[in-house]
Enzyme design. Sequence first.
Site, PDB file in Angstrom:
ATOM      1  N   ASP A  21       0.817  -1.207   0.000  1.00 57.27           N
ATOM      2  CA  ASP A  21       0.000   0.000   0.000  1.00 57.27           C
ATOM      3  C   ASP A  21       0.858   1.268   0.000  1.00 57.27           C
ATOM      4  OD1 ASP A  21      -2.350   1.594   0.399  1.00 57.27           O
ATOM      5  OD2 ASP A  21      -1.872   1.674   2.535  1.00 57.27           O
ATOM      6  N   GLU A  59       3.507  -8.283   6.942  1.00 59.67           N
ATOM      7  CA  GLU A  59       2.231  -8.880   6.547  1.00 59.67           C
ATOM      8  C   GLU A  59       2.334  -9.866   5.381  1.00 59.67           C
ATOM      9  OE1 GLU A  59      -0.797  -5.903   6.001  1.00 59.67           O
ATOM     10  OE2 GLU A  59      -0.804  -5.370   8.123  1.00 59.67           O
ATOM     11  N   TYR A  86      -6.322  -3.446  12.485  1.00 63.19           N
ATOM     12  CA  TYR A  86      -7.087  -2.246  12.106  1.00 63.19           C
ATOM     13  C   TYR A  86      -8.529  -2.405  12.557  1.00 63.19           C
ATOM     14  CZ  TYR A  86      -3.057  -0.404   9.780  1.00 63.19           C
ATOM     15  OH  TYR A  86      -1.806   0.114   9.552  1.00 63.19           O
ATOM     16  N   GLU A  91       1.265  -1.923  14.076  1.00 66.55           N
ATOM     17  CA  GLU A  91       0.488  -0.956  13.296  1.00 66.55           C
ATOM     18  C   GLU A  91      -0.912  -0.897  13.882  1.00 66.55           C
ATOM     19  OE1 GLU A  91       0.152  -1.423   9.008  1.00 66.55           O
ATOM     20  OE2 GLU A  91       2.265  -1.986   8.846  1.00 66.55           O
TER      21      GLU A  91
HETATM   22  C1  BDP Z   1      -1.291  -2.449   6.646  1.00 69.99           C
HETATM   23  C2  BDP Z   1      -0.001  -2.363   5.849  1.00 69.99           C
HETATM   24  C3  BDP Z   1       0.374  -0.935   5.521  1.00 69.99           C
HETATM   25  C4  BDP Z   1      -0.829  -0.209   4.980  1.00 69.99           C
HETATM   26  C5  BDP Z   1      -1.904  -0.191   6.045  1.00 69.99           C
HETATM   27  C6  BDP Z   1      -3.170   0.557   5.609  1.00 69.99           C
HETATM   28  O1  BDP Z   1       1.041  -2.991   6.553  1.00 69.99           O
HETATM   29  O2  BDP Z   1       1.439  -0.939   4.597  1.00 69.99           O
HETATM   30  O3  BDP Z   1      -0.543   1.074   4.529  1.00 69.99           O
HETATM   31  O4  BDP Z   1      -2.278  -1.533   6.260  1.00 69.99           O
HETATM   32  O5  BDP Z   1      -4.003  -0.065   4.968  1.00 69.99           O
HETATM   33  O6  BDP Z   1      -1.914  -3.638   6.451  1.00 69.99           O
HETATM   34  O7  BDP Z   1      -3.274   1.735   5.874  1.00 69.99           O
END
Ligand code: BDP
Length: 648
Positions: free
Chosen positions: A206, A447, A500, A536
């Site tokens: 991404d 990932e 997330y 993250e």
């Molecule tokens: C994660 C990835 C990261 C993406 C992020 C996103 O590791 O590179 O930019 O999601 O979707 O899964 O913002």
Amino acid sequence: MSPRRSVCWFVLGQLLCSCALALQGGMLFPKETPSRELKVLDGLWSFRADYSNNRLQGFEKQWYRQPLRESGPTLDMPVPSSFNDITQEAELRNFIGWVWYEREAVLPQRWTQDTDRRVVLRINSAHYYAVVWVNGIHVVEHEGGHLPFEADITKLVQSGPLTTFRVTIAINNTLTPYTLPPGTIVYKTDPSMYPKGYFVQDISFDFFNYAGLHRSVVLYTTPTTYIDDITVTTDVDRDVGLVNYWISVQGSDHFQLEVRLLDEDGKIVARGTGNEGQLKVPRAHLWWPYLMHEHPAYLYSLEVTMTTPESVSDFYTLPVGIRTVAVTKSKFLINGKPFYFQGVNKHEDSDIRGRGFDWPLLIKDFNLLRWLGANSFRTSHYPYSEEVLQLCDRYGIVVIDECPGVGIVLPQSFGNVSLRHHLEVMDELVRRDKNHPAVVMWSVANEPVSSLKPAGYYFKTLIAHTKALDPTRPVTFVSNTRYDADLGAPYVDVICVNSYLSWYHDYGHLEVIQLQLTSQFENWYKMYQKPIIQSEYGADAVSGLHEDPPRMFSEEYQTALLENYHLILDEKRKEYVIGELIWNFADFMTNQSPLRVTGNKKGIFTRQRNPKMAAFILRERYWRIANETRGYGSVPRTQCMGSRPFTF
Ligand code: BDP
């Protein structure tokens, strides 16, 4: 263009590559010393993208044989920079294939005449595949966009009177399932929808696949017998700092080595001789992350002098931070004390320059890190420039050094070809970054689909290889696979998990975060009994978009999501959670898609480095944690980075 031909334009590089380097020798950062000279070739280069159907016209017509302008129209292209966003042409932004760079330089006469001098051409980063000629003669090739490579061009520049010195670099940004990161060229063959030969580059990561000469191209000299590599590891025995060194010399077997360790006042605190040894530093000043100790980031200087019986001498200095790193079942220890990663994930990304190295941006980012009270970052998702790591050493910012193993999702990308290349990339990464005290852990991937069957063998091999290269640092990869399906997790030292919650699922339902995050941590810990980093988490927020009650994409939603995470992080950091890295430090560019509003907006700063509301939340939090863990008064907030003179 037929698929067969298109494959050629990438493979060509590898065919030419018979002389490409397997890992040979060291990769010391090039710098001026009393025995070495340096010439930086930054500035405007001539540039041409090869728009021919098969992208091979440059090779067929041998554009490297004469000045590039004689092959056709060229552009001025700044180096360092990505070529993509420099012009007004969408065609160049999206270009896939070979682009050509060329620059002429004037070499000092002594470089071309003194036969006791080596001349080396070093390219700090060319994304992705590069072929290099000097005066039309092929000198080196390299695969991989983020690590330096070199060619010894002494013979070439000393073979007779040198009237011109012309460097030509052809760079191909095509990604395949076997490159790092991987990608695929997809042909769109429906004639009712696409013109003949139409293709796009698909990627599973991404961020925009910026390309070009992203870092400096330099020329440097050494004597013909020279210090080729230095490896330093450190340890601490009560208050005695132990500095172990290994030095390799090339060019002759007859030489003497003298080693001196100087403190920050320039006082010699230890001496040694020979290729390897251990220096003992009584009452050593340890290297600490800057929020942990009153004397952060203390750097000694290792001065190495090599002399031969013929009175050739070479001289190189290396900053040395004396510190230890260890991992227990629930803690990450620096100098024996628990360290909490209160940090960020970054990208080397900026407007206009793309991924090109930029000093103002770099110093701004370090000042923002201090403003934030951050003590660490991960080099998501590729190795950053060496200058970044040098600043981290100096400022006391702790780094998880990640290789470009991102977007590994296709089954082919877990095969032997990919694994072999991945091992080589780790060789190159460790070779380049091994001496940075700031680097405390290697990350071999982000990932990957680590639930796929071959992932177990792949990560077992990759992690064992990395540990063999560097037994002093823990190794991890960053996972978003379920805790009970991850076949690579058994081999890591620290579990790094991305999640997330209430963003990529349960849209808008912030109320489920605390429960889901608690389960996430408990499941991973129960299964592995290893410390965990939330590597993250985050939400997109369009700067200036406000909604109350919070709605997705508003600054309020981003803030509220973070606050929900923080409640659980605060509970679990008392147990086994050893860090949190926000996604992301700043907004950054991605491929165009309906999911992205001109790029990824999960930054707590905009791409121009203005704070969103979330930045203030994080700042308050990080300084609070810092003050708790330091155990005394508040830390000055406004100070800028860097009070000591900065020498590399
Ligand atoms: C994660 C990835 C990261 C993406 C992020 C996103 O590791 O590179 O930019 O999601 O979707 O899964 O913002």
